[in-house]
Write a protein that holds these residues in place. Structure first.
Motif, mmCIF file in Angstrom:
data_model
loop_
_atom_site.group_PDB
_atom_site.id
_atom_site.type_symbol
_atom_site.label_atom_id
_atom_site.label_comp_id
_atom_site.label_asym_id
_atom_site.label_seq_id
_atom_site.Cartn_x
_atom_site.Cartn_y
_atom_site.Cartn_z
ATOM 1 N N LEU A 8 10.796 6.506 -13.694
ATOM 2 C CA LEU A 8 11.127 7.394 -12.576
ATOM 3 C C LEU A 8 12.399 6.867 -11.940
ATOM 4 C CD1 LEU A 8 10.321 9.673 -10.527
ATOM 5 C CD2 LEU A 8 9.026 7.930 -9.299
ATOM 6 N N ASP A 9 13.195 7.746 -11.366
ATOM 7 C CA ASP A 9 14.402 7.328 -10.662
ATOM 8 C C ASP A 9 14.168 7.305 -9.157
ATOM 9 O OD1 ASP A 9 15.865 7.017 -12.959
ATOM 10 O OD2 ASP A 9 16.963 8.896 -12.767
ATOM 11 N N LEU A 10 14.935 6.456 -8.499
ATOM 12 C CA LEU A 10 15.043 6.483 -7.046
ATOM 13 C C LEU A 10 16.327 7.219 -6.696
ATOM 14 C CD1 LEU A 10 14.108 2.786 -6.218
ATOM 15 C CD2 LEU A 10 12.742 4.820 -5.718
ATOM 16 N N LYS A 11 16.385 7.772 -5.504
ATOM 17 C CA LYS A 11 17.643 8.348 -5.039
ATOM 18 C C LYS A 11 18.667 7.225 -5.021
ATOM 19 C CE LYS A 11 15.395 12.021 -2.552
ATOM 20 N NZ LYS A 11 14.985 12.580 -1.265
ATOM 21 N N ASP A 12 19.859 7.510 -5.469
ATOM 22 C CA ASP A 12 20.892 6.482 -5.617
ATOM 23 C C ASP A 12 21.533 6.198 -4.259
ATOM 24 O OD1 ASP A 12 22.468 4.617 -6.792
ATOM 25 O OD2 ASP A 12 23.751 6.032 -7.867
ATOM 26 N N ASP A 13 20.760 5.535 -3.406
ATOM 27 C CA ASP A 13 21.172 5.222 -2.042
ATOM 28 C C ASP A 13 20.639 3.826 -1.738
ATOM 29 O OD1 ASP A 13 20.547 4.907 0.868
ATOM 30 O OD2 ASP A 13 21.451 6.903 1.017
ATOM 31 N N SER A 14 21.533 2.870 -1.524
ATOM 32 C CA SER A 14 21.115 1.474 -1.388
ATOM 33 C C SER A 14 20.162 1.260 -0.215
ATOM 34 C CB SER A 14 22.329 0.559 -1.267
ATOM 35 O OG SER A 14 23.110 0.917 -0.141
ATOM 36 N N GLU A 15 20.331 1.993 0.879
ATOM 37 C CA GLU A 15 19.425 1.837 2.019
ATOM 38 C C GLU A 15 18.026 2.356 1.684
ATOM 39 O OE1 GLU A 15 21.044 3.356 5.670
ATOM 40 O OE2 GLU A 15 22.894 2.205 5.449
ATOM 41 N N LEU A 16 17.950 3.501 1.011
ATOM 42 C CA LEU A 16 16.655 4.039 0.615
ATOM 43 C C LEU A 16 15.969 3.133 -0.409
ATOM 44 C CD1 LEU A 16 17.293 7.904 0.345
ATOM 45 C CD2 LEU A 16 15.963 6.682 2.093
ATOM 46 N N ILE A 17 16.753 2.595 -1.340
ATOM 47 C CA ILE A 17 16.185 1.694 -2.345
ATOM 48 C C ILE A 17 15.619 0.443 -1.662
ATOM 49 C CG2 ILE A 17 16.750 0.164 -4.279
ATOM 50 C CD1 ILE A 17 18.669 2.414 -5.260
ATOM 51 N N ALA A 18 16.345 -0.112 -0.704
ATOM 52 C CA ALA A 18 15.861 -1.296 0.020
ATOM 53 C C ALA A 18 14.571 -0.968 0.769
ATOM 54 C CB ALA A 18 16.935 -1.802 0.980
ATOM 55 N N GLU A 19 14.506 0.201 1.400
ATOM 56 C CA GLU A 19 13.289 0.594 2.118
ATOM 57 C C GLU A 19 12.122 0.793 1.146
ATOM 58 O OE1 GLU A 19 11.612 3.996 5.189
ATOM 59 O OE2 GLU A 19 13.766 3.918 4.800
ATOM 60 N N TYR A 20 12.408 1.412 0.008
ATOM 61 C CA TYR A 20 11.372 1.606 -1.006
ATOM 62 C C TYR A 20 10.799 0.261 -1.449
ATOM 63 C CZ TYR A 20 9.078 3.376 -5.240
ATOM 64 O OH TYR A 20 8.154 3.694 -6.207
ATOM 65 N N GLU A 21 11.675 -0.710 -1.663
ATOM 66 C CA GLU A 21 11.213 -2.036 -2.079
ATOM 67 C C GLU A 21 10.397 -2.707 -0.976
ATOM 68 O OE1 GLU A 21 14.273 -4.433 -3.858
ATOM 69 O OE2 GLU A 21 14.309 -3.148 -5.640
ATOM 70 N N GLN A 22 10.735 -2.461 0.294
ATOM 71 C CA GLN A 22 9.934 -3.006 1.393
ATOM 72 C C GLN A 22 8.515 -2.437 1.357
ATOM 73 O OE1 GLN A 22 12.187 -2.099 4.920
ATOM 74 N NE2 GLN A 22 13.595 -3.814 4.621
ATOM 75 N N TRP A 23 8.385 -1.136 1.063
ATOM 76 C CA TRP A 23 7.068 -0.509 0.969
ATOM 77 C C TRP A 23 6.253 -1.116 -0.172
ATOM 78 C CZ3 TRP A 23 4.596 2.167 4.449
ATOM 79 C CH2 TRP A 23 5.301 2.905 5.392
ATOM 80 N N HIS A 24 6.928 -1.700 -1.161
ATOM 81 C CA HIS A 24 6.243 -2.268 -2.321
ATOM 82 C C HIS A 24 6.213 -3.799 -2.311
ATOM 83 C CE1 HIS A 24 6.784 1.867 -3.607
ATOM 84 N NE2 HIS A 24 5.803 1.650 -4.456
ATOM 85 N N ALA A 25 6.690 -4.405 -1.240
ATOM 86 C CA ALA A 25 6.662 -5.869 -1.135
ATOM 87 C C ALA A 25 5.212 -6.347 -1.031
ATOM 88 C CB ALA A 25 7.455 -6.315 0.095
ATOM 89 N N LYS A 26 4.985 -7.570 -1.432
ATOM 90 C CA LYS A 26 3.639 -8.153 -1.396
ATOM 91 C C LYS A 26 3.038 -7.973 0.002
ATOM 92 C CE LYS A 26 1.085 -12.262 -2.674
ATOM 93 N NZ LYS A 26 1.140 -13.569 -3.296
ATOM 94 N N GLY A 27 1.821 -7.438 0.039
ATOM 95 C CA GLY A 27 1.120 -7.226 1.298
ATOM 96 C C GLY A 27 1.466 -5.938 2.019
ATOM 97 N N SER A 28 2.385 -5.146 1.462
ATOM 98 C CA SER A 28 2.816 -3.919 2.141
ATOM 99 C C SER A 28 2.146 -2.656 1.629
ATOM 100 C CB SER A 28 4.338 -3.747 2.009
ATOM 101 O OG SER A 28 5.004 -4.801 2.650
ATOM 102 N N GLY A 29 1.547 -2.697 0.452
ATOM 103 C CA GLY A 29 0.912 -1.504 -0.102
ATOM 104 C C GLY A 29 -0.316 -1.117 0.700
ATOM 105 N N TRP A 30 -0.745 0.104 0.541
ATOM 106 C CA TRP A 30 -1.927 0.594 1.258
ATOM 107 C C TRP A 30 -3.176 0.261 0.450
ATOM 108 C CZ3 TRP A 30 -0.373 6.207 3.029
ATOM 109 C CH2 TRP A 30 0.712 6.113 3.912
ATOM 110 N N ALA A 31 -4.132 -0.389 1.100
ATOM 111 C CA ALA A 31 -5.374 -0.806 0.441
ATOM 112 C C ALA A 31 -6.125 0.390 -0.152
ATOM 113 C CB ALA A 31 -6.263 -1.560 1.421
ATOM 114 N N GLU A 32 -6.086 1.525 0.520
ATOM 115 C CA GLU A 32 -6.796 2.715 0.043
ATOM 116 C C GLU A 32 -6.200 3.238 -1.265
ATOM 117 O OE1 GLU A 32 -6.833 2.559 4.553
ATOM 118 O OE2 GLU A 32 -5.262 2.486 3.016
ATOM 119 N N VAL A 33 -4.889 3.113 -1.410
ATOM 120 C CA VAL A 33 -4.225 3.550 -2.640
ATOM 121 C C VAL A 33 -4.582 2.595 -3.778
ATOM 122 C CG1 VAL A 33 -1.985 3.962 -3.743
ATOM 123 C CG2 VAL A 33 -2.377 4.705 -1.374
ATOM 124 N N ARG A 34 -4.575 1.316 -3.487
ATOM 125 C CA ARG A 34 -4.963 0.324 -4.507
ATOM 126 C C ARG A 34 -6.414 0.542 -4.935
ATOM 127 N NH1 ARG A 34 -4.062 -4.607 -6.879
ATOM 128 N NH2 ARG A 34 -5.804 -6.049 -6.912
#
Length: 113
Positions: A8-34
């Motif tokens: 899958l692609d991310l929008k080619d925007d460095s700020e959005l990519i950084a935010e996306y990675e923050q949502w996926h950083a260790k401890g940041s995911g949603w327990a219900e989704v896991r």
């Protein structure tokens, strides 16, 4: 065990990519989704990125199907909210079907032993 690889692609925007990675950083995911993923039979999930292209590896139990996962996702409000949030960052591959996010990849090589 089964293994699936998806892209899958991310929008080619460095700020959005950084935010996306923050949502996926260790401890940041949603327990219900896991928990939903575990209930679907996903035993391990890894995402890698280069530029704005992502590659996901799913390792699942032998009973896993994408249809089963889709059915569980459809009735889980946490998964629905997560997917809506993630769509802010993601864009479909040019060959994806309408509404499709992650595209299953075809294995074209395996090291011969």
């Amino acid at each position: 065990m089964q293994r699936f690889c998806l892209a899958l692609d991310l929008k080619d925007d460095s700020e959005l990519i950084a935010e996306y990675e923050q949502w996926h950083a260790k401890g940041s995911g949603w327990a219900e989704v896991r928990a939903n993923d575990l209930a679907a039979g996903i035993q391990d999930l890894q995402i890698y990125r280069t530029g704005n292209r992502m590659f996901m590896i799913l390792e699942t139990d032998d009973n896993f199907t994408f249809e089963k996962k889709a059915a569980l996702d459809a009735v889980n409000p946490h998964v629905q909210r997560w997917e809506e949030l993630m769509w802010k960052f993601q864009e479909p591959l040019p060959w994806a079907k309408p509404g499709q996010k992650w595209v299953l990849m075809d294995q074209i090589f395996q090291f011969e032993k």
